[in-house]
Design a protein around this motif. Structure first.
Motif, PDB file in Angstrom:
ATOM      1  N   PRO A  51      -3.038 -63.445  17.139  1.00  0.00           N
ATOM      2  CA  PRO A  51      -3.783 -64.300  16.205  1.00  0.00           C
ATOM      3  C   PRO A  51      -4.668 -63.488  15.253  1.00  0.00           C
ATOM      4  N   GLY A  52      -5.283 -62.415  15.748  1.00  0.00           N
ATOM      5  CA  GLY A  52      -6.127 -61.571  14.901  1.00  0.00           C
ATOM      6  C   GLY A  52      -5.348 -60.882  13.801  1.00  0.00           C
ATOM      7  N   THR A  53      -4.153 -60.419  14.137  1.00  0.00           N
ATOM      8  CA  THR A  53      -3.313 -59.768  13.132  1.00  0.00           C
ATOM      9  C   THR A  53      -2.897 -60.767  12.059  1.00  0.00           C
ATOM     10  N   LEU A  54      -2.563 -61.977  12.477  1.00  0.00           N
ATOM     11  CA  LEU A  54      -2.201 -63.005  11.502  1.00  0.00           C
ATOM     12  C   LEU A  54      -3.386 -63.304  10.596  1.00  0.00           C
ATOM     13  N   GLN A  55      -4.569 -63.363  11.164  1.00  0.00           N
ATOM     14  CA  GLN A  55      -5.772 -63.597  10.360  1.00  0.00           C
ATOM     15  C   GLN A  55      -5.968 -62.465   9.358  1.00  0.00           C
ATOM     16  N   ASN A  56      -5.779 -61.226   9.785  1.00  0.00           N
ATOM     17  CA  ASN A  56      -5.907 -60.080   8.873  1.00  0.00           C
ATOM     18  C   ASN A  56      -4.886 -60.148   7.747  1.00  0.00           C
ATOM     19  N   LEU A  57      -3.659 -60.567   8.062  1.00  0.00           N
ATOM     20  CA  LEU A  57      -2.626 -60.697   7.028  1.00  0.00           C
ATOM     21  C   LEU A  57      -3.007 -61.765   6.002  1.00  0.00           C
ATOM     22  N   ARG A  58      -3.655 -62.833   6.472  1.00  0.00           N
ATOM     23  CA  ARG A  58      -4.131 -63.866   5.535  1.00  0.00           C
ATOM     24  C   ARG A  58      -5.264 -63.323   4.673  1.00  0.00           C
ATOM     25  N   ILE A  59      -6.227 -62.649   5.301  1.00  0.00           N
ATOM     26  CA  ILE A  59      -7.408 -62.159   4.595  1.00  0.00           C
ATOM     27  C   ILE A  59      -7.030 -61.155   3.513  1.00  0.00           C
ATOM     28  N   ASN A  60      -6.134 -60.212   3.839  1.00  0.00           N
ATOM     29  CA  ASN A  60      -5.798 -59.182   2.851  1.00  0.00           C
ATOM     30  C   ASN A  60      -4.696 -59.611   1.874  1.00  0.00           C
ATOM     31  N   GLY A  61      -4.253 -60.877   1.983  1.00  0.00           N
ATOM     32  CA  GLY A  61      -3.296 -61.412   1.016  1.00  0.00           C
ATOM     33  C   GLY A  61      -1.850 -61.025   1.256  1.00  0.00           C
ATOM     34  N   THR A  62      -1.557 -60.417   2.400  1.00  0.00           N
ATOM     35  CA  THR A  62      -0.181 -60.038   2.710  1.00  0.00           C
ATOM     36  C   THR A  62       0.694 -61.264   2.923  1.00  0.00           C
ATOM     37  N   ILE A  63       0.087 -62.303   3.472  1.00  0.00           N
ATOM     38  CA  ILE A  63       0.831 -63.509   3.790  1.00  0.00           C
ATOM     39  C   ILE A  63       0.140 -64.710   3.127  1.00  0.00           C
ATOM     40  N   MET A  80      10.149 -64.847   5.838  1.00  0.00           N
ATOM     41  CA  MET A  80      11.392 -64.079   5.843  1.00  0.00           C
ATOM     42  C   MET A  80      11.323 -62.929   4.835  1.00  0.00           C
ATOM     43  N   LYS A  81      10.729 -63.169   3.669  1.00  0.00           N
ATOM     44  CA  LYS A  81      10.565 -62.101   2.679  1.00  0.00           C
ATOM     45  C   LYS A  81       9.673 -60.995   3.230  1.00  0.00           C
ATOM     46  N   LEU A  82       8.623 -61.391   3.934  1.00  0.00           N
ATOM     47  CA  LEU A  82       7.721 -60.410   4.540  1.00  0.00           C
ATOM     48  C   LEU A  82       8.451 -59.561   5.570  1.00  0.00           C
ATOM     49  N   LEU A  83       9.298 -60.197   6.371  1.00  0.00           N
ATOM     50  CA  LEU A  83      10.071 -59.455   7.362  1.00  0.00           C
ATOM     51  C   LEU A  83      11.048 -58.489   6.697  1.00  0.00           C
TER      52      LEU A  83
END
Length: 89
Positions: A51-63, A80-83
């Motif tokens: 969950p923390g990694t997903l939150q970081n991906l949201r915060i930094n705009g990766t996802i 899928m594009k991210l993968l």
């Protein structure tokens, strides 16, 4: 009436196929390809992240995501594009 003889190998193969279908049906490694929007827990399972990694991906705009009420939703195509880019891990 036609009689068909089953071997132990036939039964082992049937068992393996049945177990795989049950895993897929009940979320073993199922990938929800038929859904346009995924919830956070589905994205975490798909990407294999915490969950923390997903939150970081949201915060930094990766996802990218959309928030409805208190729930976060993610487009399946975006995940899928991210993968494909290898940006999740």
């Amino acid at each position: 009436m036609q009689v068909e003889i089953l071997t132990k190998e036939d039964l082992k193969q049937f068992k393996a196929e049945l177990v795989q279908e049950l895993k897929d049906a009940f979320g073993g490694n199922a990938k929800p390809q038929n859904k346009e929007w995924l919830k956070s827990n589905e994205v975490r399972k798909l990407l294999g992240i915490s969950p923390g990694t997903l939150q970081n991906l949201r915060i930094n705009g990766t996802i990218t995501y959309s928030k409805v009420g208190g729930m976060m939703y993610y487009r399946y195509q975006d995940i899928m594009k991210l993968l494909e880019k290898g940006g999740a891990k």
